[in-house]
Write a protein that holds these residues in place. Structure first.
Motif, mmCIF file in Angstrom:
data_model
loop_
_atom_site.group_PDB
_atom_site.id
_atom_site.type_symbol
_atom_site.label_atom_id
_atom_site.label_comp_id
_atom_site.label_asym_id
_atom_site.label_seq_id
_atom_site.Cartn_x
_atom_site.Cartn_y
_atom_site.Cartn_z
ATOM 1 N N UNK A 124 -1.757 22.875 18.017
ATOM 2 C CA UNK A 124 -1.937 24.029 18.408
ATOM 3 C C UNK A 124 -2.305 24.162 20.004
ATOM 4 N N UNK A 125 -1.802 25.182 21.002
ATOM 5 C CA UNK A 125 -2.617 25.273 22.115
ATOM 6 C C UNK A 125 -4.157 25.373 22.026
ATOM 7 N N UNK A 165 -1.624 38.994 22.130
ATOM 8 C CA UNK A 165 -1.071 37.918 21.624
ATOM 9 C C UNK A 165 0.249 37.779 21.726
ATOM 10 N N UNK A 166 0.563 36.681 21.678
ATOM 11 C CA UNK A 166 2.178 36.619 21.562
ATOM 12 C C UNK A 166 2.718 35.772 20.160
ATOM 13 N N UNK A 167 2.959 36.340 19.218
ATOM 14 C CA UNK A 167 3.055 35.725 17.887
ATOM 15 C C UNK A 167 4.267 35.072 17.806
ATOM 16 N N UNK A 168 5.437 35.523 18.768
ATOM 17 C CA UNK A 168 6.610 34.756 18.959
ATOM 18 C C UNK A 168 6.498 33.065 19.681
ATOM 19 N N UNK A 172 2.932 28.245 23.446
ATOM 20 C CA UNK A 172 3.362 28.165 24.849
ATOM 21 C C UNK A 172 4.653 27.069 24.994
ATOM 22 N N UNK A 173 5.486 27.167 23.859
ATOM 23 C CA UNK A 173 6.485 26.132 23.821
ATOM 24 C C UNK A 173 7.528 26.718 24.684
ATOM 25 N N UNK A 174 7.748 27.878 24.923
ATOM 26 C CA UNK A 174 8.829 28.505 25.640
ATOM 27 C C UNK A 174 8.372 29.246 26.873
ATOM 28 N N UNK A 175 6.936 29.636 26.956
ATOM 29 C CA UNK A 175 6.335 30.625 27.990
ATOM 30 C C UNK A 175 5.721 29.667 28.763
ATOM 31 N N UNK A 176 5.917 29.899 30.325
ATOM 32 C CA UNK A 176 5.341 29.161 31.051
ATOM 33 C C UNK A 176 3.606 29.271 31.089
ATOM 34 N N UNK A 177 2.949 28.290 31.057
ATOM 35 C CA UNK A 177 1.643 28.139 30.904
ATOM 36 C C UNK A 177 0.460 28.381 31.874
#
Length: 322
Positions: A124-125, A165-168, A172-177
Motif C-alpha cells: 500500500x502507498x 480520499x481517492x477510492x479508485x 497512486x498507481x495512476x495519479x501523480x504522487x
C-alpha cells in the motif's frame, strides 16, 4: 461543560481535577511527541496506559517520564505494533484480544507525514497504508475490547484539507504522487473511519471522533527539510492573511495533545461522537476557507456515504471484513 478550553489549553489544563483511576487506555505511537505526552497526562491522572509502538527500545527511553509521573495507580505497558505491516498489526491485536482486558479509550495517534513515494510491507502507498489501513485493521480487530461507554479517538489533521480520499486509485498507481496530497488522503481517511466506526458502534454505547491536534513541530515532520518547512509556513501565512487572520503559531506538545485527552475523557460522548474536533471543541464545516490550518472541517471528511464507501474499499484492500 462548566469550563471552556481552547487552542492554548494543555493536557494538564483539561484533565485538572479528573481522576482516571481504573481507566484503561490504548495509545498508538508513544515513542515521541504527542503520543508520549498523551500517555504521560493520562497516567499522571491514574489511567493504565498501553502504548503501541514500532520500536520498543526507542519507546522505553522516551516514556521514562510517563512512568516517573504516573500517579493514583496509573502506569504504562508497551506492546510492539508496526502499522506498515498487517502481519504485525494482526499479531498485536490478537495478543490484546487473547489477554481480554477491556479498554475505556483507544487513541489512534501514530502516523507519518509527507513521506517520499513508497510502499508498506503489504504494497500500500506508505501514508494511506500506515495512517489509515494499519489503524483500520488494528482498531477493528480490538473493537470488541472497547467497553460500553468507551471511545475511539482518531488523530487526524487539518491536512485533510489537502485532498479527499481517492477510492479508485488509493495507491497512486495512476495519479501523480505528491507527498501532501497523499498525506491529505490519509488524514481524510482517519476522519471518515471515525465517522463510520461511530455509526456502527454507538448503539452499544461506544462512540468515535476524529481531531486535529494543531501545528506542532515534532518528529512527524522529519521527512521535510527545513527549507520545505519554511516554504510551507510562508504559504500558510499568505493564505491566513488573505482570510484576514493572524500568522500561524506553533503549539507546544502539551497543547497539541490536549484535544486528544479532551475528546477522549472530558467532552460528552454525544458532543463529539461522529464529529471532528480541534482546539478542544467541535469544529464546524468550512468548505470555503483557503488555509490548511484555518479551523473547520471539509464536508467530504464527514460525509456518511463517503465513510461507508471508504470502509468497504478498506475491507477489500486488506482482505478482511469487520
Amino acid at each position: 461543560m462548566s469550563q471552556t478550553f481552547g487552542a492554548t489549553s494543555t493536557t494538564d489544563d483539561v484533565l485538572a481535577g479528573i481522576d482516571l483511576s481504573g481507566k484503561r487506555v490504548l495509545v498508538t505511537g508513544v515513542s515521541a511527541g504527542l503520543g508520549v505526552e498523551t500517555a504521560r497526562a493520562l497516567a499522571a491522572h491514574g489511567a493504565q496506559v498501553v502504548g503501541a509502538v514500532r520500536d520498543l527500545a526507542k519507546a522505553e527511553a522516551a516514556t521514562a517520564v510517563v512512568r516517573e509521573q504516573a500517579a493514583n495507580g496509573g502506569g504504562l505497558d508497551l506492546i510492539e505494533l508496526d502499522l506498515a505491516s498487517l502481519a504485525s498489526v494482526r499479531a498485536a491485536a490478537d495478543a490484546l484480544v487473547a489477554d481480554g482486558r477491556p479498554f475505556d479509550l483507544v487513541i489512534a495517534n501514530a502516523g507519518v507525514m509527507a513521506t517520499p513515494l513508497g510502499k508498506t510491507a503489504d504494497g500500500f502507498e506508505t501514508q494511506f497504508g500506515t495512517n489509515h489501513l494499519g489503524h483500520f485493521v488494528f482498531v477493528n480487530r480490538i473493537a470488541g475490547l472497547i467497553a460500553p461507554g468507551g471511545r475511539f479517538v482518531a488523530v487526524a489533521s487539518s491536512g485533510h484539507r489537502f485532498s479527499d480520499v481517492d477510492l479508485d486509485d488509493p495507491n497512486f498507481d495512476r495519479t501523480p504522487y505528491t507527498p501532501f496530497e497523499a498525506y491529505g488522503r490519509s488524514k481524510t481517511a482517519n476522519v471518515l473511519f471515525a465517522v463510520e466506526f461511530d455509526r456502527r458502534h454507538r448503539d452499544r454505547g461506544v462512540r468515535a471522533t476524529a481531531l486535529h491536534p494543531g501545528g506542532i513541530n515534532t518528529e512527524l515532520g522529519r521527512h521535510m527539510g527545513q527549507d520545505a518547512l519554511d516554504a510551507l509556513v510562508e504559504q500558510i501565512n499568505a493564505d491566513l492573511a488573505t482570510e484576514g487572520k493572524p500568522p500561524f503559531a506553533w503549539k507546544t506538545i502539551p497543547q497539541g495533545a490536549a484535544t486528544s485527552v479532551w475528546a477522549g475523557m472530558v467532552a460528552s460522548a454525544d458532543e463529539v461522537g461522529g464529529r471532528y474536533c480541534e482546539n478542544c471543541h467541535v469544529s464546524e464545516v468550512t468548505d470555503g476557507l483557503i488555509s490548511p490550518v484555518s479551523e473547520g472541517v471539509r464536508s467530504y471528511a464527514l460525509d456518511p456515504d463517503n465513510a461507508r464507501a471508504l470502509w468497504a474499499k478498506s475491507e477489500e484492500m486488506v482482505g478482511e471484513r469487520f
